[in-house]
Design a protein around this motif. Structure first.
Motif, PDB file in Angstrom:
ATOM      1  N   ASP A  67      -2.821  -3.756 -15.165  1.00 51.50           N
ATOM      2  CA  ASP A  67      -1.934  -3.031 -14.236  1.00 51.50           C
ATOM      3  C   ASP A  67      -2.382  -3.191 -12.783  1.00 51.50           C
ATOM      4  OD1 ASP A  67      -0.379  -2.104 -16.332  1.00 51.50           O
ATOM      5  OD2 ASP A  67      -1.596  -0.302 -16.592  1.00 51.50           O
ATOM      6  N   ASP A 388      -3.940  -1.549  -7.244  1.00 49.19           N
ATOM      7  CA  ASP A 388      -3.890  -0.793  -8.494  1.00 49.19           C
ATOM      8  C   ASP A 388      -2.512  -0.140  -8.680  1.00 49.19           C
ATOM      9  OD1 ASP A 388      -4.309   0.889 -10.641  1.00 49.19           O
ATOM     10  OD2 ASP A 388      -5.724   2.214  -9.595  1.00 49.19           O
ATOM     11  N   TYR A 389      -1.799  -0.552  -9.738  1.00 45.34           N
ATOM     12  CA  TYR A 389      -0.468   0.001 -10.005  1.00 45.34           C
ATOM     13  C   TYR A 389      -0.515   1.485 -10.372  1.00 45.34           C
ATOM     14  CZ  TYR A 389       1.417  -4.803 -10.270  1.00 45.34           C
ATOM     15  OH  TYR A 389       1.819  -6.092 -10.001  1.00 45.34           O
ATOM     16  N   ASN A 390      -1.688   1.977 -10.772  1.00 45.01           N
ATOM     17  CA  ASN A 390      -1.817   3.386 -11.188  1.00 45.01           C
ATOM     18  C   ASN A 390      -2.616   4.203 -10.172  1.00 45.01           C
ATOM     19  OD1 ASN A 390      -0.436   2.872 -13.659  1.00 45.01           O
ATOM     20  ND2 ASN A 390      -2.304   1.956 -14.469  1.00 45.01           N
ATOM     21  N   PRO A 393      -0.246   9.179  -9.290  1.00 45.67           N
ATOM     22  CA  PRO A 393       0.703   9.471 -10.381  1.00 45.67           C
ATOM     23  C   PRO A 393       2.132   9.016 -10.059  1.00 45.67           C
ATOM     24  CG  PRO A 393      -0.746  11.354 -10.014  1.00 45.67           C
ATOM     25  CD  PRO A 393      -1.041  10.372  -8.909  1.00 45.67           C
ATOM     26  N   SER A 396       2.368   5.154 -10.184  1.00 50.20           N
ATOM     27  CA  SER A 396       2.290   4.725 -11.584  1.00 50.20           C
ATOM     28  C   SER A 396       3.641   4.904 -12.285  1.00 50.20           C
ATOM     29  CB  SER A 396       1.206   5.536 -12.300  1.00 50.20           C
ATOM     30  OG  SER A 396       1.085   5.121 -13.635  1.00 50.20           O
ATOM     31  N   TYR A 397       4.237   6.080 -12.098  1.00 50.01           N
ATOM     32  CA  TYR A 397       5.531   6.371 -12.732  1.00 50.01           C
ATOM     33  C   TYR A 397       6.624   5.460 -12.172  1.00 50.01           C
ATOM     34  CZ  TYR A 397       9.823   8.686 -14.068  1.00 50.01           C
ATOM     35  OH  TYR A 397      11.081   8.922 -14.569  1.00 50.01           O
ATOM     36  N   LYS A 400       6.592   1.776 -13.312  1.00 50.36           N
ATOM     37  CA  LYS A 400       7.052   1.567 -14.698  1.00 50.36           C
ATOM     38  C   LYS A 400       8.563   1.336 -14.741  1.00 50.36           C
ATOM     39  CE  LYS A 400       3.313   3.852 -17.216  1.00 50.36           C
ATOM     40  NZ  LYS A 400       2.378   4.065 -16.088  1.00 50.36           N
ATOM     41  N   THR A 420      -4.286   2.642  -2.945  1.00 52.13           N
ATOM     42  CA  THR A 420      -3.764   1.543  -3.770  1.00 52.13           C
ATOM     43  C   THR A 420      -4.752   0.377  -3.865  1.00 52.13           C
ATOM     44  OG1 THR A 420      -1.651   2.190  -2.796  1.00 52.13           O
ATOM     45  CG2 THR A 420      -1.636   0.218  -4.133  1.00 52.13           C
TER      46      THR A 420
END
Length: 434
Positions: A67, A388-390, A393, A396-397, A400, A420
């Motif tokens: 991710d 970092d995609y996560n 919160p 991250s959401y 997706k 990030t």
């Protein structure tokens, strides 16, 4: 020295051309499951993991990120080291802001210990935000530049900086003279220019704070050392533009002042350019000069909206600048968030791939360093980031729901910031870990 070879596996994206010139699809290279191989501080291979893995020795160390997205290090083409302590100062437009906040803050750099402390904070902020190269204004004091280069050299960073030249229209405690600015700049050039990955920029603050004598000597320095940089400000604020006309009535306009003193050229970067006209853009392009687009600062100081489509029409090199402390963030991701809005307000579009270009390869071209930084091509310096995609919160959401790399990239540039940036590498060495 032993051969060091490492590999990094993740989604990989880099700009390979200006979308305005080749179209969006031909402007980038993307590997959904990519591999980046780094050898002795340079990139030795890039491609699909499925193809490259078989070519590597069995014992090579491979770091696999889930991710995450690897991109080139970000390039900030306009920022002020001595304004770190006054970022987010309230309520003024450019000229009042300089007198109220900036000049008193910069005066502290007469003290080497203070300069050392701020240089350390400043470089950590750059790296935390994924900025691996910056074009930096020091203060009028040579020690501001010495402190910055000492800190940058320890980490083998590719950085460009210069001592501000300012011999009028500023407080007495902060002015040099035409002669002292020449002598001090020359000493800094001899000490730092071309040392490791460091470069020097001749730095007249802007036309109103330099006498004709000082601007003449700035031009003379550029003639004496052909691969030096030159950085200054231009056409940021309407009152500033009027002031330049009053101070230099014999010149055709603001750009013509710099042109007359031979300050335009392939390594000359002019910050802002909000109020340039067509002819000035054409002249900048003709001389190979570049503009640093500083949207956050232009909003914060109420300066205006930079006309990127006009610059593109003239094929003028444009990089991105945070302009801390007029800008309120060291993050080029946040700066791109503002750049998008600048275009929206003018009825223009800024694609995420053009944004990526401005923050990487566009900045490298503005600095004439595209053979060394700004892409992930083999043979270039291994300056890169892991995003970092996560990281949060919400990010991250939201990611997706993203359907493709264009959407992912745009979300990173609207919701992303220093959080990030998971890791920052310079010349293949980890220089920031979140």
């Amino acid at each position: 020295m032993p051969l060091t070879r490492k590999a990094y596996r993740a989604a990989i994206l880099h700009s390979i051309a200006d979308p305005a010139e080749v179209g969006i699809e031909a402007s980038y290279e993307y590997f959904e499951d990519g591999l980046l191989v780094v050898e002795n501080g340079q990139i030795s291979a890039i491609g699909h993991a499925s193809e490259l893995l078989a070519t590597l020795p069995a014992d090579i160390e491979i770091t696999h990120y889930q991710d995450a997205l690897i991109t080139p290090g970000l390039i900030d083409t306009h920022i002020h080291l001595p304004q770190t302590g006054m970022v987010g100062a309230y309520g003024e437009q450019l000229l009042d802001w300089l007198n109220t906040y900036t000049f008193p803050c910069e005066s502290q750099f007469a003290d080497k210990a203070h300069a050392d402390e701020v240089a350390d904070i400043f470089i950590k902020e750059l790296l935390r935000n994924g900025t691996t190269t910056a074009l930096v204004f020091g203060s009028v004091h040579p020690q501001s530049v010495n402190s910055f280069f000492e800190a940058a050299q320890q980490l083998d960073l590719r950085m460009i900086a210069g001592k501000v030249m300012m011999d009028r229209n500023a407080p007495d405690y902060l002015t040099d003279t035409a002669e002292s600015s020449y002598v001090e700049s020359k000493a800094l050039i001899e000490r730092w220019h071309g040392k490791g990955r460091l470069h020097y920029a001749v730095t007249p603050r802007f036309a109103p704070t330099s006498t004709p004598e000082q601007l003449t000597l700035a031009g003379q320095l550029l003639g004496e050392y052909p691969d030096l940089y030159m950085q200054t400000h231009i056409s940021e604020n309407l009152k500033e533009v009027e002031w330049v006309k009053e101070l230099f009535p014999e010149r055709k306009g603001y750009l013509d002042v710099y042109d007359h003193y031979q300050l335009l050229g392939e390594r000359s970067v002019f910050a802002h350019g909000v109020h340039l006209c067509d002819d000035e853009c054409a002249r900048l392009a003709e001389t190979g000069s570049a503009i640093a687009f500083c949207p956050t600062s232009n909003f914060f100081l109420g300066s205006g909206l930079f006309n990127l489509p006009m610059a593109e029409k003239h094929k003028l090199n444009v990089g991105l600048g945070t302009d801390v402390g007029g800008g309120t963030s060291f993050s080029l991701l946040q700066t791109l968030n503002e750049a998008y809005k600048v275009m929206q307000l003018q009825g223009a579009r800024l694609s995420p791939f053009k944004s990526l270009y401005l923050a990487t390869l566009g900045g490298a071209r503005a600095l004439r360093l595209e053979d060394k930084i700004g892409t992930l091509h083999t043979g270039t310096d291994a300056d890169f980031l892991v995003l970092d995609y996560n990281a949060t919160p919400l990010l991250s959401y939201r990611l997706k729901q993203a359907n493709n790399i264009a959407e992912t990239l745009f979300v990173l540039m609207t919701l992303g910031d220093d959080r990030t940036v998971l890791q920052t590498y310079a010349a293949g060495t980890l220089v920031h870990q979140r």
